[in-house]
Scaffold this active site. Structure first.
Site: not given
Ligand SMILES: NC(=O)c1ccc[n+]([C@@H]2O[C@H](COP(=O)([O-])OP(=O)(O)OC[C@H]3O[C@@H](n4cnc5c(N)ncnc54)[C@H](O)[C@@H]3O)[C@@H](O)[C@H]2O)c1
Length: 262
Positions: A169, A173
């Site tokens: 991961y 990123k």
């Molecule tokens: N939540 C956090 O604290 C956090 C922190 C840093 C970065 N992020 C990043 O933010 C983004 C969203 O995170 P989140 O917390 O909302 O995650 P989440 O798991 O709640 O949502 C992720 C979404 O991505 C979709 N997805 C995953 N793989 C996929 C694929 N192969 N094709 C199409 N869609 C796909 C899922 O269906 C889901 O709708 C991600 O890129 C994550 O790495 C999140």
């Protein structure tokens, strides 16, 4: 003067595509862009999540369109883009938000040495190849139009010592920061900006409930003393997508509540 929330005068720049828009941060980005007047298309992996999100957004079909597809499959993405274009015309704003972060049961166990190549490849594929596919497919029409906004959702884990996320991961990123800079340089002469947002700990399905042990210990490292919200990430997306951000490109914007443990 144009402000975010007012797309009058934006003409054919109203169509946005958000990946991973069915829940968490992506869903709030979709909600915010709809509120700002965009027509929004989104994708996510699971059909039932897409359906649930469409129901909760309850927006007319001429403003909102979504499908369950996998961003790592170029053919599926291509066909989805064709269908969006057939409805609404060119896509001027792309938000690469879809991402996965597999976790270990035992946080203290060594990880790199035990990880299968399949797990490594899947995370790199979704988090890094996915955005590359989307950018490659959408850049030509943005170039032809002389305008575009590309926003990649990175992570603090790609900017600092990853304390919770896995090496795959963190690598994906960090790679997204590089892809952002490379695409920004390539596309700048064509009126297209490419930026990255690096959230810290944002409560979502991916991070789990605030009372989880991993979150309680994460909270102690956040100087502002709370977790971030998906809405706060969506605000920054809305700003970067707006005409006001035309001189920002190749940047990575941290949304971490002050957490940055280099
Ligand atoms: N939540 C956090 O604290 C956090 C922190 C840093 C970065 N992020 C990043 O933010 C983004 C969203 O995170 P989140 O917390 O909302 O995650 P989440 O798991 O709640 O949502 C992720 C979404 O991505 C979709 N997805 C995953 N793989 C996929 C694929 N192969 N094709 C199409 N869609 C796909 C899922 O269906 C889901 O709708 C991600 O890129 C994550 O790495 C999140």
């Amino acid at each position: 003067m144009m402000t975010p929330g007012n797309l009058s005068g934006q003409g054919d720049r109203r169509v946005a595509l958000v990946t991973g828009g069915a829940r968490g941060i992506g869903l709030e980005i979709v909600r915010r862009l709809l509120a700002d007047g965009y027509q929004v298309a989104f994708v996510a992996t699971r059909a039932e999540h897409v359906e649930r999100a469409l129901e909760s957004l309850s927006c007319p079909e001429d403003r909102l369109y979504a499908e369950a597809i996998d961003v790592t499959r170029q053919n599926e993405v291509e066909r989805f883009i064709d269908r969006v274009q057939a409805r609404w015309g060119d896509i001027a704003t792309l938000v690469n938000n879809a991402g996965i972060s597999p976790k270990r049961a035992d946080q203290d166990a060594p990880w790199l040495s035990q990880m299968s190549l399949e797990e490594w490849a899947r995370v790199i594929d979704v988090n890094l190849k996915g955005p590359f596919i989307l950018i490659r497919l959408l850049a030509p029409e943005m170039i032809a139009k002389g305008y575009g906004r590309i926003i990649n959702i990175g992570s603090l884990a790609g900017r600092a010592m990853p304390l919770i996320a896995g090496p795959h991961y963190a690598t994906s990123k960090a790679g997204l920061v590089g892809l952002t800079r490379a695409a920004a340089r390539d596309l700048a002469p064509n009126g297209i900006t490419v930026n990255c947002i690096a959230p810290g700990r944002i409560l979502s399905d991916l991070t789990g409930p605030p009372e989880a042990v991993v979150n309680r210990s994460a909270l102690s490292r956040i100087p502002v003393g709370r977790f971030g919200t998906a809405e706060e990430v969506a605000h920054v997306v809305a700003f970067l997508a707006s005409p006001l951000a035309g001189f920002i490109t190749g940047a990575t914007i941290d949304i971490t509540g002050g957490e940055f443990a280099a």
